[in-house]
Write an enzyme that holds these catalytic residues in place. Structure first.
Site, PDB file in Angstrom:
ATOM      1  N   SER A 240       3.527 -74.239 -33.976  1.00  0.00           N
ATOM      2  CA  SER A 240       3.378 -73.859 -32.569  1.00  0.00           C
ATOM      3  C   SER A 240       4.352 -72.739 -32.244  1.00  0.00           C
ATOM      4  O   SER A 240       5.530 -72.796 -32.619  1.00  0.00           O
ATOM      5  CB  SER A 240       3.669 -75.069 -31.670  1.00  0.00           C
ATOM      6  OG  SER A 240       3.868 -74.674 -30.333  1.00  0.00           O
ATOM      7  N   LYS A 241       3.881 -71.726 -31.531  1.00  0.00           N
ATOM      8  CA  LYS A 241       4.754 -70.619 -31.161  1.00  0.00           C
ATOM      9  C   LYS A 241       5.816 -71.062 -30.167  1.00  0.00           C
ATOM     10  O   LYS A 241       6.836 -70.384 -30.008  1.00  0.00           O
ATOM     11  CB  LYS A 241       3.943 -69.460 -30.601  1.00  0.00           C
ATOM     12  CG  LYS A 241       3.184 -69.771 -29.318  1.00  0.00           C
ATOM     13  CD  LYS A 241       2.372 -68.561 -28.885  1.00  0.00           C
ATOM     14  CE  LYS A 241       1.579 -68.852 -27.614  1.00  0.00           C
ATOM     15  NZ  LYS A 241       0.753 -67.694 -27.200  1.00  0.00           N
ATOM     16  N   ARG A 242       5.612 -72.193 -29.504  1.00  0.00           N
ATOM     17  CA  ARG A 242       6.617 -72.701 -28.569  1.00  0.00           C
ATOM     18  C   ARG A 242       7.744 -73.429 -29.289  1.00  0.00           C
ATOM     19  O   ARG A 242       8.837 -73.558 -28.760  1.00  0.00           O
ATOM     20  CB  ARG A 242       5.967 -73.656 -27.561  1.00  0.00           C
ATOM     21  CG  ARG A 242       4.917 -73.011 -26.674  1.00  0.00           C
ATOM     22  CD  ARG A 242       4.359 -74.005 -25.685  1.00  0.00           C
ATOM     23  NE  ARG A 242       3.303 -73.413 -24.862  1.00  0.00           N
ATOM     24  CZ  ARG A 242       2.038 -73.376 -25.190  1.00  0.00           C
ATOM     25  NH1 ARG A 242       1.655 -73.882 -26.349  1.00  0.00           N
ATOM     26  NH2 ARG A 242       1.139 -72.834 -24.398  1.00  0.00           N
TER      27      ARG A 242
END
Length: 482
Positions: A240-242
């Site tokens: 996840s980019k988060r």
């Protein structure tokens, strides 16, 4: 019989940084396309989301692909094409599906559909199927999903996957303003570009039965489907980019080599066999087979990627290593002025550094003491090496030996001098050299000390030892005064 040319496509949306998962998909498509003389990989920028698309993201995609070795200078590459350029064809196809009875207009709102259904999760109920509505304000175009039976997707990686039509609602293919949804635009673009193989992440598998139904409604054979395994982190959660470092640009900026990144990404779900891992593209690409891709999730192990990168760095020729390091040593990225950088000094120390760095960005803390006026102050290193009393005494002894004009300023004599100075205080070389290293380089670990002293020169070494002694004496005085 003439073999049909393979035409794959990589179709990212320019809405953010370039994801390593997208890079893996691009490489798999690229590998397959390069296996035929007439094979092509089409870069198609899916730019119809005007609210989120930005030109710099498109440029970033092209740069990232070029870094991986995928670009317009290769005859197997085609593009970039832009989905927005196909808008008229999207609308024409939607109209033809309506005219053939494969799609119909619907004016139902979401609230109306939910009111008619006991379970809102069941989706659209087909209310407008037979109302005979024509295009008009507030009327979206829905595809008429066949009744009964499943749609069977033959996936090269996952095998036969069945999707029951009863579980597929009559889905919208064009909004009330006539603009197409992704599911239709994607199919129209693939048809127009003659795409033969669709190789993409498994998150798109749920879209596939709808897309296959559209291919069949257009009386065309669908492409070969292949859905790649999801890429997960250490907790086996989807990247996840988060939460995770997923931007390819981040790895590039840290100093990962493109060839190491390509090698590693190719192994996320596929293997060349015989337990081989470190392999150049020229050897991996001919071996790649879509059918050999594993359907199980693939672990993105940054530690393993780092180890791969270290192997590739150590394999570089001396001159190439210097050139690869240059972006970190000169220009805005360097922590010193260009005038302070001495290439001859760096070339002399480069072989020592090459065996110690795993990413090129690590070159700076290994050599910064050579080009900065004063070494970087690292409090942890200082406190560890400069023990009360002992640190000062060792530096004083080293200072006296280093200042002797009869001492040849070369690595071996400097080592012997340091060893002698330490012995006079009852210290073995390992303990004796620690205060000298921190005084001169600022850190407890780094390049071989005595080769570093030789390159730095007598004058600068004595100046740094003297400055460290002043600091130590000031500390001791402050401690004594309580």
């Amino acid at each position: 019989m003439t073999e049909t040319p393979i035409r794959t496509r990589f179709a990212p949306s320019p809405t953010g940084m370039f994801h390593v998962g997208g890079a893996r998909s691009a490489l798999f498509n690229w590998a397959l396309a390069q296996q035929q003389a007439e094979g092509r990989m089409v870069l198609r920028i899916e730019d119809t989301d005007a609210a989120r698309n930005r030109p710099e993201w498109t440029e970033g995609i092209i740069r990232a692909l070029a870094w991986l070795g995928i670009g317009a200078d290769d005859p197997h590459f085609e593009g970039p094409h832009f989905q927005s350029e196909q808008a008229d064809q999207h609308r024409e196809t939607a109209r033809s599906l309506y005219e053939s009875g494969r799609a119909y207009y619907c004016d139902c709102t979401r609230e109306q559909v939910q009111e008619r259904r006991d379970n809102p999760n069941l989706g659209y109920d087909g209310f407008c199927r037979d109302r005979g509505l024509e295009a008009g304000p507030g009327r979206a175009l829905r595809f008429r999903v066949p009744e009964g039976g499943p749609t069977v997707v033959d996936d090269r990686i996952r095998g036969r996957v069945e999707f029951e039509h009863a579980a597929i609602e009559d889905f919208v293919i064009a909004r009330a303003d006539g603009s197409p949804l992704f599911v239709l635009a994607n199919v129209v673009d693939d048809v127009e570009m003659g795409i033969t193989h669709v190789i993409r992440g498994e998150e798109h598998l749920s879209n596939t039965p709808k897309q296959q139904l559209l291919w069949e409604a257009l009386e065309l054979a669908p492409p070969v489907w292949a859905h790649l395994p999801v890429i997960v982190n250490e907790q086996r959660k989807k990247l996840s980019k988060r939460r995770d470092k997923v931007a390819l640009e981040s790895y590039q900026e840290e100093g990962y080599l493109a060839e190491a990144m390509v090698n590693y990404l190719m192994l996320l779900g596929w293997a060349p066999g015989d337990d081989r891992e470190i392999m150049p593209w020229s050897q991996m690409q001919p071996l790649f087979r879509v059918a050999d891709v594993n359907s199980s999730s693939a672990f993105f192990d940054e530690k393993k990627l780092r180890a791969f990168n270290g192997e590739y760095i150590r394999a570089l020729g001396a001159d190439e290593f210097v050139e690869r390091c240059r972006p970190w040593l000169t220009g805005e990225a360097a922590p010193w002025d260009d005038a302070a950088f001495d290439e001859d000094v760096f070339r002399a120390v480069a072989p020592l550094a090459q065996s110690r760095v795993a990413v090129l960005g690590e070159i700076v803390p290994n050599v910064d003491f050579l080009f900065l006026d004063t070494p970087v102050e690292d409090d942890r290193s200082w406190n560890k090496a400069m023990k009360p009393g002992v640190g000062r005494e060792m530096l004083e002894a080293a200072q006296a030996r280093f200042a002797d004009p009869g001492l040849a300023w070369a690595a071996e004599p400097l080592k012997a001098a340091t060893e002698e100075a330490g012995a006079s205080l009852g210290l073995k070389l390992g303990k004796a050299q620690a205060p000298v290293r921190v005084a001169v380089t600022g850190r407890t670990v780094g390049l071989p000390l005595f080769e570093s002293l030789e390159l730095l020169g007598r004058e600068r070494v004595l100046a740094r030892v003297g400055a460290a002694l002043e600091r130590l004496r000031a500390q001791e005085k402050e401690t004594a005064q309580g």
